[in-house]
Scaffold this motif. Structure first.
Motif, PDB file in Angstrom:
ATOM      1  N   LEU A  44     -10.453   9.444  12.419  1.00 22.07           N
ATOM      2  CA  LEU A  44     -10.540   8.944  11.044  1.00 22.07           C
ATOM      3  C   LEU A  44     -11.809   8.112  10.850  1.00 22.07           C
ATOM      4  O   LEU A  44     -12.145   7.295  11.709  1.00 22.07           O
ATOM      5  N   THR A  45     -12.486   8.314   9.719  1.00 23.91           N
ATOM      6  CA  THR A  45     -13.638   7.473   9.390  1.00 23.91           C
ATOM      7  C   THR A  45     -13.125   6.175   8.749  1.00 23.91           C
ATOM      8  O   THR A  45     -11.951   6.084   8.361  1.00 23.91           O
ATOM      9  N   GLN A  46     -14.017   5.199   8.619  1.00 23.19           N
ATOM     10  CA  GLN A  46     -13.630   3.938   7.950  1.00 23.19           C
ATOM     11  C   GLN A  46     -13.127   4.218   6.538  1.00 23.19           C
ATOM     12  O   GLN A  46     -12.166   3.600   6.075  1.00 23.19           O
ATOM     13  N   SER A  47     -13.788   5.166   5.858  1.00 27.22           N
ATOM     14  CA  SER A  47     -13.358   5.493   4.489  1.00 27.22           C
ATOM     15  C   SER A  47     -11.967   6.113   4.487  1.00 27.22           C
ATOM     16  O   SER A  47     -11.128   5.779   3.643  1.00 27.22           O
ATOM     17  N   ASP A  48     -11.696   7.018   5.461  1.00 31.32           N
ATOM     18  CA  ASP A  48     -10.348   7.612   5.564  1.00 31.32           C
ATOM     19  C   ASP A  48      -9.301   6.507   5.728  1.00 31.32           C
ATOM     20  O   ASP A  48      -8.237   6.539   5.103  1.00 31.32           O
ATOM     21  N   ILE A  49      -9.630   5.545   6.594  1.00 31.73           N
ATOM     22  CA  ILE A  49      -8.677   4.456   6.876  1.00 31.73           C
ATOM     23  C   ILE A  49      -8.397   3.662   5.604  1.00 31.73           C
ATOM     24  O   ILE A  49      -7.249   3.335   5.298  1.00 31.73           O
ATOM     25  N   LEU A  50      -9.460   3.380   4.834  1.00 25.84           N
ATOM     26  CA  LEU A  50      -9.283   2.592   3.607  1.00 25.84           C
ATOM     27  C   LEU A  50      -8.493   3.363   2.559  1.00 25.84           C
ATOM     28  O   LEU A  50      -7.640   2.801   1.862  1.00 25.84           O
ATOM     29  N   ILE A  51      -8.773   4.672   2.452  1.00 24.72           N
ATOM     30  CA  ILE A  51      -8.034   5.498   1.482  1.00 24.72           C
ATOM     31  C   ILE A  51      -6.554   5.546   1.885  1.00 24.72           C
ATOM     32  O   ILE A  51      -5.661   5.352   1.050  1.00 24.72           O
ATOM     33  N   ASN A  52      -6.291   5.763   3.185  1.00 19.46           N
ATOM     34  CA  ASN A  52      -4.894   5.768   3.659  1.00 19.46           C
ATOM     35  C   ASN A  52      -4.218   4.428   3.397  1.00 19.46           C
ATOM     36  O   ASN A  52      -3.054   4.379   2.988  1.00 19.46           O
ATOM     37  N   ALA A  53      -4.972   3.348   3.635  1.00 20.12           N
ATOM     38  CA  ALA A  53      -4.402   2.012   3.418  1.00 20.12           C
ATOM     39  C   ALA A  53      -4.042   1.813   1.946  1.00 20.12           C
ATOM     40  O   ALA A  53      -3.006   1.229   1.618  1.00 20.12           O
ATOM     41  N   ALA A  54      -4.894   2.335   1.052  1.00 21.60           N
ATOM     42  CA  ALA A  54      -4.602   2.201  -0.379  1.00 21.60           C
ATOM     43  C   ALA A  54      -3.346   2.999  -0.752  1.00 21.60           C
ATOM     44  O   ALA A  54      -2.476   2.499  -1.466  1.00 21.60           O
ATOM     45  N   PHE A  55      -3.235   4.225  -0.229  1.00 20.39           N
ATOM     46  CA  PHE A  55      -2.024   5.026  -0.505  1.00 20.39           C
ATOM     47  C   PHE A  55      -0.775   4.355   0.070  1.00 20.39           C
ATOM     48  O   PHE A  55       0.268   4.285  -0.587  1.00 20.39           O
ATOM     49  N   ASN A  56      -0.877   3.872   1.312  1.00 17.37           N
ATOM     50  CA  ASN A  56       0.271   3.182   1.926  1.00 17.37           C
ATOM     51  C   ASN A  56       0.680   1.957   1.121  1.00 17.37           C
ATOM     52  O   ASN A  56       1.871   1.662   0.981  1.00 17.37           O
ATOM     53  N   SER A  57      -0.324   1.241   0.604  1.00 12.28           N
ATOM     54  CA  SER A  57      -0.036   0.032  -0.175  1.00 12.28           C
ATOM     55  C   SER A  57       0.707   0.393  -1.454  1.00 12.28           C
ATOM     56  O   SER A  57       1.643  -0.304  -1.857  1.00 12.28           O
ATOM     57  N   ILE A  58       0.287   1.501  -2.086  1.00 12.40           N
ATOM     58  CA  ILE A  58       0.938   1.915  -3.327  1.00 12.40           C
ATOM     59  C   ILE A  58       2.401   2.266  -3.054  1.00 12.40           C
ATOM     60  O   ILE A  58       3.296   1.848  -3.792  1.00 12.40           O
ATOM     61  N   SER A  59       2.668   2.966  -1.929  1.00 18.27           N
ATOM     62  CA  SER A  59       4.070   3.300  -1.682  1.00 18.27           C
ATOM     63  C   SER A  59       4.870   2.057  -1.308  1.00 18.27           C
ATOM     64  O   SER A  59       6.032   1.930  -1.672  1.00 18.27           O
ATOM     65  N   ARG A  60       4.238   1.097  -0.635  1.00 21.44           N
ATOM     66  CA  ARG A  60       4.953  -0.152  -0.322  1.00 21.44           C
ATOM     67  C   ARG A  60       5.231  -0.938  -1.608  1.00 21.44           C
ATOM     68  O   ARG A  60       6.338  -1.444  -1.805  1.00 21.44           O
ATOM     69  N   ALA A  61       4.224  -1.004  -2.490  1.00 25.72           N
ATOM     70  CA  ALA A  61       4.408  -1.727  -3.757  1.00 25.72           C
ATOM     71  C   ALA A  61       5.525  -1.092  -4.589  1.00 25.72           C
ATOM     72  O   ALA A  61       6.316  -1.795  -5.224  1.00 25.72           O
ATOM     73  N   GLU A  62       5.612   0.248  -4.539  1.00 21.04           N
ATOM     74  CA  GLU A  62       6.662   0.974  -5.268  1.00 21.04           C
ATOM     75  C   GLU A  62       8.052   0.592  -4.781  1.00 21.04           C
ATOM     76  O   GLU A  62       9.015   0.639  -5.548  1.00 21.04           O
ATOM     77  N   SER A  63       8.184   0.269  -3.494  1.00 21.78           N
ATOM     78  CA  SER A  63       9.529   0.001  -2.974  1.00 21.78           C
ATOM     79  C   SER A  63       9.912  -1.476  -3.042  1.00 21.78           C
ATOM     80  O   SER A  63      10.993  -1.847  -2.603  1.00 21.78           O
ATOM     81  N   PHE A  64       9.049  -2.303  -3.631  1.00 23.48           N
ATOM     82  CA  PHE A  64       9.461  -3.693  -3.829  1.00 23.48           C
ATOM     83  C   PHE A  64      10.592  -3.735  -4.854  1.00 23.48           C
ATOM     84  O   PHE A  64      10.512  -3.101  -5.886  1.00 23.48           O
ATOM     85  N   PRO A  65      11.657  -4.496  -4.573  1.00 23.92           N
ATOM     86  CA  PRO A  65      12.763  -4.555  -5.532  1.00 23.92           C
ATOM     87  C   PRO A  65      12.336  -5.300  -6.797  1.00 23.92           C
ATOM     88  O   PRO A  65      11.550  -6.240  -6.724  1.00 23.92           O
ATOM     89  N   LEU A  66      12.845  -4.832  -7.935  1.00 27.55           N
ATOM     90  CA  LEU A  66      12.501  -5.458  -9.205  1.00 27.55           C
ATOM     91  C   LEU A  66      13.355  -6.688  -9.472  1.00 27.55           C
ATOM     92  O   LEU A  66      12.910  -7.643 -10.079  1.00 27.55           O
ATOM     93  N   ASN A  67      14.584  -6.659  -9.002  1.00 33.67           N
ATOM     94  CA  ASN A  67      15.522  -7.731  -9.317  1.00 33.67           C
ATOM     95  C   ASN A  67      15.174  -9.004  -8.593  1.00 33.67           C
ATOM     96  O   ASN A  67      14.880  -8.999  -7.421  1.00 33.67           O
ATOM     97  N   THR A  68      15.252 -10.091  -9.312  1.00 29.91           N
ATOM     98  CA  THR A  68      15.064 -11.381  -8.675  1.00 29.91           C
ATOM     99  C   THR A  68      16.384 -12.120  -8.787  1.00 29.91           C
ATOM    100  O   THR A  68      16.437 -13.327  -8.811  1.00 29.91           O
ATOM    101  N   ASP A  69      17.461 -11.356  -8.867  1.00 27.50           N
ATOM    102  CA  ASP A  69      18.762 -11.936  -9.127  1.00 27.50           C
ATOM    103  C   ASP A  69      19.504 -12.130  -7.799  1.00 27.50           C
ATOM    104  O   ASP A  69      19.223 -11.462  -6.812  1.00 27.50           O
ATOM    105  N   VAL A  70      20.383 -13.101  -7.786  1.00 28.04           N
ATOM    106  CA  VAL A  70      21.017 -13.523  -6.537  1.00 28.04           C
ATOM    107  C   VAL A  70      21.771 -12.387  -5.858  1.00 28.04           C
ATOM    108  O   VAL A  70      21.861 -12.308  -4.644  1.00 28.04           O
ATOM    109  N   ASN A  71      22.307 -11.459  -6.667  1.00 28.48           N
ATOM    110  CA  ASN A  71      23.092 -10.368  -6.087  1.00 28.48           C
ATOM    111  C   ASN A  71      22.240  -9.430  -5.240  1.00 28.48           C
ATOM    112  O   ASN A  71      22.764  -8.656  -4.456  1.00 28.48           O
ATOM    113  N   SER A  72      20.927  -9.496  -5.437  1.00 30.34           N
ATOM    114  CA  SER A  72      20.076  -8.623  -4.635  1.00 30.34           C
ATOM    115  C   SER A  72      19.594  -9.328  -3.369  1.00 30.34           C
ATOM    116  O   SER A  72      18.747  -8.823  -2.669  1.00 30.34           O
ATOM    117  N   ASP A  73      20.149 -10.542  -3.111  1.00 25.86           N
ATOM    118  CA  ASP A  73      19.700 -11.256  -1.926  1.00 25.86           C
ATOM    119  C   ASP A  73      20.410 -10.719  -0.697  1.00 25.86           C
ATOM    120  O   ASP A  73      21.565 -11.002  -0.455  1.00 25.86           O
TER     121      ASP A  73
END
Ligand SMILES: *[C@@H]1O[C@H](CO)[C@@H](O)[C@H](O)[C@H]1NC(C)=O
Ligand SMILES: *[C@@H]1O[C@H](CO)[C@@H](O)[C@H](O)[C@H]1NC(C)=O
Ligand SMILES: *[C@@H]1O[C@H](CO)[C@@H](O)[C@H](O)[C@H]1NC(C)=O
Ligand SMILES: *[C@@H]1O[C@H](CO)[C@@H](O)[C@H](O)[C@H]1NC(C)=O
Length: 387
Positions: A44-73
């Protein structure tokens, strides 16, 4: 039901805890994409690594829970390959292990064979890890003096059936979250203060290591420290902060929505995310600040949204963050906000419909201290090579 079983297991394990003689320590972290990492892929080139990191970040951000309510604790983790690995040893006959440093989860877990006390943890994206809750000695090689520091009776999860997107194979997760099961919550009292700090370097810095410190006062001698309060929201694992505004060459861009606890600081997400309406205003201000002499490319490579021909930006905007309660603004450098991808320079902040996130690219070259007793997070410009 399964959560109750886990809880009972943990209560049992807590009841057999005894005190330990230990103190503060510092660990050299390994970036997952550096040549020192066992997961390094030399094709992998440095650019490949950065592109992969951006895609991985987007999928991680997608799986953050929206609820900030106690029942989701609940015991929650955002599965992802993470960015930084932490070496440690487990057992009385120490066995070397590596785990992803993750402020987005609490439990330390490693992959191993079943024991008697079983648990199932459900994750944001329906991945699961099955295994046992165990206690054993966890030890670290203190990077200051090479001394081995032992933490007997550390509770950890022992996963033996991990499904879903857990990656990379064989690495565990070292939870640095704010919940009661995290290492810092379990052992903070032993080094007198429940605090940890890190100073992160990008994967291409091979002349030194990023550092993670436990129980050390790291900000007292620094200038221009930006300190802000942690906000208690659910799930309690996450470190919510209040980002009141982003300033671009002095132009203040505020979010449309509530600001209290509006952003999570996360070690495992590379890029930064802002709520879409806020992001759009920030992007527009960045485009305006860069000016018309530099023309953004019409079709930026996915997943990037704003790229310029490398070298064509003559005036990078001064971007600063204004946190609640901080007397000074956090001044970012272009290395925190722009990435070089092939022949382009791309803006490293993305929109999200979920939670705004301060990613680790934005945190690089700062010493960042999490004080769980004072409930503050502080930032100071630092030469992470010399920490
Ligand atoms: C390394 O990267 C190449 C190019 O993307 C890919 O084809 C290959 O599967 C990767 N190897 C591993 C072990 O992940
Ligand atoms: C601790 O780390 C240092 C530096 O990497 C190394 O020289 C030393 O052998 C390690 N100590 C143990 C006991 O593994
Ligand atoms: C592992 O988990 C999967 C999915 O929950 C299940 O179908 C499978 O039987 C489990 N395997 C073992 C060895 O427990
Ligand atoms: C950016 O910050 C630098 C250093 O503080 C300052 O000299 C420069 O004038 C600023 N640029 C703009 C456009 O505000």
């Amino acid at each position: 039901m399964k959560e109750i079983a886990l809880f009972i297991c943990i209560l049992f394990q807590l009841s057999i805890l005894s005190s330990a003689e230990s103190n503060d320590f510092s660990i050299d972290l390994i970036h997952i994409d550096s040549p020192l990492s066992p997961f390094y892929n030399s094709s992998l080139t440095q650019s490949d690594i950065l592109i992969n990191a951006a895609f991985n970040s987007i999928s991680r951000a997608e799986s953050f829970p929206l609820n900030t309510d106690v029942n989701s604790d609940q015991t929650i983790t955002i599965p992802n390959r993470g960015s930084y690995l932490m070496p440690f040893y487990i057992g009385t006959v120490p066995r070397g292990s590596l785990a992803i440093v993750d402020t987005g989860s609490d439990l330390l877990w490693i992959q191993c064979l079943p024991w008697e006390c079983k648990y199932v943890v459900g994750y944001g994206d329906k991945s699961t890890t099955r295994g046992t809750v165990a206690t054993d000695i966890i030890s670290f090689n203190n990077s200051h003096d090479g001394r081995i520091i032992e933490y007997p009776n550390t509770i950890f999860g022992c996963g033996y059936n991990n499904t879903g997107v857990f990656q990379p194979q064989g690495a565990g997760v070292f939870g640095l979250g704010g919940g009661p099961l995290s290492f810092i919550s379990q052992h903070g009292a032993k080094f007198g203060k429940r605090k940890f700090s890190y100073c992160l370097l990008p994967f291409y810095y091979v002349q030194g290591s990023s550092k993670l410190k436990f129980g050390v006062d790291t900000q007292t001698k620094r200038r221009g420290v930006v300190t802000t309060a942690m906000v208690s929201l659910y799930p309690s694992t996450f470190y919510y902060l209040t980002l009141e505004a982003v300033s671009i060459n002095g132009r203040i861009v505020r979010p449309d929505e509530r600001t209290v606890g509006n952003i999570v600081i996360d070690s495992g997400t590379a890029t930064t995310f802002l709520k879409t309406s806020w992001y759009k205003k920030v992007e527009a201000a960045v485009v305006e600040a860069i000016g018309h002499q530099s023309v953004a490319v019409s079709y930026p490579p996915r997943p990037f949204r704003l790229c310029y021909k490398d070298g064509s930006i003559t005036n990078f905007p001064n971007i600063t963050l204004q946190f609640f309660g901080a007397y000074v603004e956090l001044k970012l450098s272009k290395l925190n906000t722009f990435l070089t991808v092939n022949t382009l320079t791309c803006f490293a902040i993305f929109p999200t419909e979920k939670t705004s996130i301060i990613g680790n690219l934005l945190q690089m070259f700062f010493n960042i201290e999490y004080d769980l007793d004072k409930r503050t997070v502080s930032f100071a410009k630092a030469n992470c090579l010399k920490e």
